[in-house]
Design an enzyme around this catalytic site. Structure first.
Site, PDB file in Angstrom:
ATOM      1  CB  ALA A 178      -0.972  -0.026   1.169  1.00 47.78           C
ATOM      2  CB  SER A 179       0.344   4.578   1.516  1.00 46.03           C
ATOM      3  OG  SER A 179      -0.827   4.882   0.779  1.00 46.03           O
TER       4      SER A 179
END
Length: 204
Positions: free
Chosen positions: A85-86
């Site tokens: 993800a981020s």
């Protein structure tokens, strides 16, 4: 990412750090106990976690616990894959900074250099994408994208670009995944290499 190393810290930095502050051995028992307790607390809210804490010159602690599947209760292991993800934004930003330092990418370059089809891209810069000051809506904030099927990066960029900008570039700030998908594509073009991990795009 599963594959050969593509980039790393500058040679002037990494060998010096590794030599002066090696990461060997295990951390202090009191610290590892605190880390174990903290991980147990986290696992009350998520099905699994894989964690590593390294203190140069002192040691390393790692732990992987939980279930890979909530239906079968299959346990995770050291080789289990997790969605990054981020976390990849940090890697993306470092790569952009390295290319800027090498003179291969200007932070002041207009985004229209790579995305001429995006309205207003000529007034956005690479720095705006890095700093979330470009004004494009984050694609995951749009209806149907949070839990929907996988979308190609180009589709994510196009869908976000079709919506009104939140503000003029450089005049405000709003967290946006769209900008980092664009940075991933820019890096791929500058480096001439695809930025992909097992199962999907890395630079998102």
């Amino acid at each position: 990412y599963q594959g050969p190393t593509r980039r790393g810290a500058p040679e002037s930095v990494w060998p010096k750090l590794a030599t002066q502050h090696p990461i060997t051995g295990t951390l202090d028992a009191g610290l590892t106990q605190a880390l174990d307790t903290a991980l147990d607390s986290v696992l009350k809210h998520v099905p699994a976690a894989s964690v590593a804490v390294a203190v140069p010159g002192e040691g390393l602690w790692t732990a992987t616990r939980g279930v890979a599947r909530t239906d079968t209760r299959e346990a995770v292991g050291p080789e289990s894959l997790f969605q990054a993800a981020s976390v990849t934004k940090s890697f993306t930003a470092v790569l952009v900074s390295q290319l800027a330092r090498e003179g291969r990418l200007s932070l002041d370059a207009p985004v229209s250099t790579w995305f001429p089809q995006v309205q207003g891209a000529e007034s956005m810069t690479v720095a705006d994408l890095l700093e979330h000051t470009h004004g494009l809506v984050s694609f995951n904030a749009l209806p149907g994208f949070e839990d929907g099927p996988h979308h190609a990066p180009e589709e994510l960029i196009q869908v976000a670009a079709e919506h009104p900008r939140q503000f003029c570039p450089g005049t405000n700030w709003a967290y946006s995944n769209t900008g980092y998908v664009m940075l991933g594509r820019i890096l791929e073009q500058v480096e001439g290499k695809p930025g992909r991990a097992a199962g999907g795009p890395v630079l998102a």
